[in-house]
Design an enzyme around this catalytic site. Sequence first.
Site, mmCIF file in Angstrom:
data_model
loop_
_atom_site.group_PDB
_atom_site.id
_atom_site.type_symbol
_atom_site.label_atom_id
_atom_site.label_comp_id
_atom_site.label_asym_id
_atom_site.label_seq_id
_atom_site.Cartn_x
_atom_site.Cartn_y
_atom_site.Cartn_z
ATOM 1 N N GLY A 1 -2.153 -4.198 -3.217
ATOM 2 C CA GLY A 1 -2.809 -2.917 -3.005
ATOM 3 C C GLY A 1 -1.778 -1.859 -2.661
ATOM 4 O O GLY A 1 -0.574 -2.059 -2.858
ATOM 5 N N THR A 2 -2.250 -0.743 -2.144
ATOM 6 C CA THR A 2 -1.326 0.337 -1.803
ATOM 7 C C THR A 2 -0.387 -0.059 -0.674
ATOM 8 O O THR A 2 0.711 0.468 -0.548
ATOM 9 C CB THR A 2 -2.104 1.586 -1.384
ATOM 10 N N ASP B 1 -12.978 -2.253 7.833
ATOM 11 C CA ASP B 1 -12.985 -2.600 6.403
ATOM 12 C C ASP B 1 -13.633 -3.958 6.163
ATOM 13 O O ASP B 1 -13.081 -4.813 5.464
ATOM 14 C CB ASP B 1 -11.559 -2.586 5.846
ATOM 15 N N GLY C 1 -2.859 -11.233 -3.882
ATOM 16 C CA GLY C 1 -3.502 -9.923 -3.912
ATOM 17 C C GLY C 1 -2.477 -8.828 -3.750
ATOM 18 O O GLY C 1 -1.336 -9.065 -3.323
ATOM 19 N N LYS D 1 2.142 -11.472 3.883
ATOM 20 C CA LYS D 1 1.842 -10.095 3.490
ATOM 21 C C LYS D 1 3.144 -9.300 3.542
ATOM 22 O O LYS D 1 3.734 -9.114 4.605
ATOM 23 C CB LYS D 1 0.805 -9.492 4.442
ATOM 24 N N GLY E 1 1.018 -3.076 -0.196
ATOM 25 C CA GLY E 1 2.026 -4.046 -0.597
ATOM 26 C C GLY E 1 1.401 -5.218 -1.316
ATOM 27 O O GLY E 1 0.421 -5.060 -2.053
ATOM 28 N N LYS E 2 1.921 -6.421 -1.086
ATOM 29 C CA LYS E 2 1.438 -7.619 -1.781
ATOM 30 C C LYS E 2 1.235 -8.760 -0.791
ATOM 31 O O LYS E 2 1.913 -8.849 0.235
ATOM 32 C CB LYS E 2 2.437 -8.046 -2.861
#
Length: 722
Positions: A293-294, A430, A291, A333, A296-297
């Site tokens: 996103g803003t 979230d 995955g 991450k 990182g990965k």
Amino acid sequence: MSVGTQTRRKRTRTNTNNMVGGDGIGAESILEGMLARQSSFLQHNLRDGLNFAEGNDSGAAVVNHNEPPFIDNENAIVDLDHTKVERIGEEDDEGHEEDDDLIFIKEQPVYFASPTILGSKNYTSTTSKKFKKQRTISLPQLPHAKLLYQAMREAPRVQNNDELLHLTGSTSKTLDGNRKVNLRVIQSPSPMDHDPFYSSSVSPKANSSASSDSDSMMDSGLNYGQTASNTTSHKRSLRRLSAPRLTAKLVGKKAKTKKRSNFKTDKDGHYVYQQGDVFGGNRFLVEQLLGQGTFGKVLKCYDIAGDTTIEAEAQTHTWNSTASVQPKYVAVKVIRAIDRYREAAKTELRVLQAILENDPHGQYQCLILQECFDYKNHICIVTDLLGRSVYDFMCANGVARFPGSHVQAMAKQLIRSVCFLHDLGIIHTDLKPENVLLCDETCVEKNLPLDIVRTMSARRKEASGGKRKFLTNPEIKIIDFGSAVFHNEYHPPVISTRHYRAPEIVLGLGWSFPCDVWSIACVLVELVTGESLYPIHENLEHMAMMQRINGEPFPPKIVEKMFYKATHKLGNSPSDLSSTVLKHFDKNALSLQWPEKNKKGDYITKEKSIKRVMSSCDRLDIHISKKIRADYGEWLSINWNLTPEKNWALIRSKALNEKKYNGMVAGDLNKETFLFWYWFVDLCRKMFEFDPTKRITAKEALDHEWFSLGILDEGITCFGKF
């Protein structure tokens, strides 16, 4: 409601086929069929199929048949080896009236064999020693639906009326906490550096020879029938393999001959993903992008130095000749190499550390931190690698919605996890299906009727193969604490993914623990319906849908506070609050103006927007009823303004009329199943309370009536099947 002993006392003796009695509708139903063979089902299916005891591979719950009969205060005795209840000192049925709807239920304990579960006194199921009088049949529940929760400590207060205006948290506390985070910095190795498995006592000349030997050995594959001396030599050679070659040897793949790729960062601070990269001191081999996103990965990596099996055997010169070598995979991450994302990652690390310290075995379904380090200015967070998300499972299923028993089991775990976090002073912020992972993706597949398959989208048809999938174990884990905050630290003005965002966030009131409860309710409805409850992308439609689903307007009190806060510039409000929220409210009437009209009385809200809101949702009880009618018949309806008894009376009346005039059996619903869904709607209604100061808390939700009810569906019959 747990599986238990049940009986229905009659004035005259009745046949066991009448177990459903006047409450059952649909002679062909799954429920009637299961109840007709209840004794066998309890003593075989649930005893053998739902067994977590050691030595049983099914991974489910088992009742304790070694308990002596227990006598309660009313002199009722339960024979645990036979499903019957007798009343001591009670005269024959003849000549004495008795409530023939009365059912006595003995709640059974549930035992777990998982080491991480057995180690905790908190991770247990109900072990009540009392009989409960219920006017319902004792239906089975999955073990996870009976989990208990013991408070870690006194929970922080929920926000009060004043905090609705002023709650923003302390920025200084966040910065001070982050300064205390000490990260181990791993330098980029030079080309002459060797792998962590390499023995420094070996000379360079030996290195060259060993490398040649290792290559030839890898071409021939692992030989488990070696002698002891050969084994030792083989293990030493394994330690001299390069990272890619060692990984290829362990997983049985052909070694790659290309040179090791470099760990690169782009101009925006993102790690540039490339399969086969090795980083973290030649320790982690990148295998897949999970995955991005803003922030990182997230990468699936093979942890070379973390393979304790290889390390231990290499050091002790032993080799297991029967067990195959299983590579250790982890999720890493990799945070963007930019200051503000590094700061956010430090807060995430403090949250993960608090979880680890208070729940090292992961009993509360939260992701557990393994380690963290700083590599080339990227903070890297290493955690366990779990299954795919609930969202991905739904997308790949022929029918996206989960059976009720699975929804209940997931709900108990989810709410219980949030209780744990809130007791630690942590707000997740979230919660959504993408951030809830399955621990076990094993499922039972059943072919769907062709008429249903034809209505599927091409994408769903291809992903599901025209089958509906039922998990054999609905255990879950909560992940992604990148947006989590401590309750007394800095609160960003906007949090949560739009579809799961609480109204106090949209209105700019300030937010706290109750925002997680709202998000959970959104998730539960999505699990039941298979669709997002709020499929929108802007504030006005979102607020209009909230009012429609709750069946009432926003309370004037919180609208007034919104205007007061905006006027006096209190707290940290969303930057677009005036343009996307305030202008849509009448300041005098303190109400949302939707659809909007101009001064002439003409609608200015676009017709497409009106249709989107009106067609997407309805009042929650009506909305849920429509979605589950596919399983229980068109006459099913839930009205939260009526008592359960009045609701059921209306359903029976409608079903009997259909049967009388149409000559057909109407669905597979009985009173117990109806009550299950009625109380589910009731719980969601309390979680969707507009005013966060009145919203049910996570702890209160755990004690809700819904969690005392069971349902017999395909989620129950598929549990622990493999």
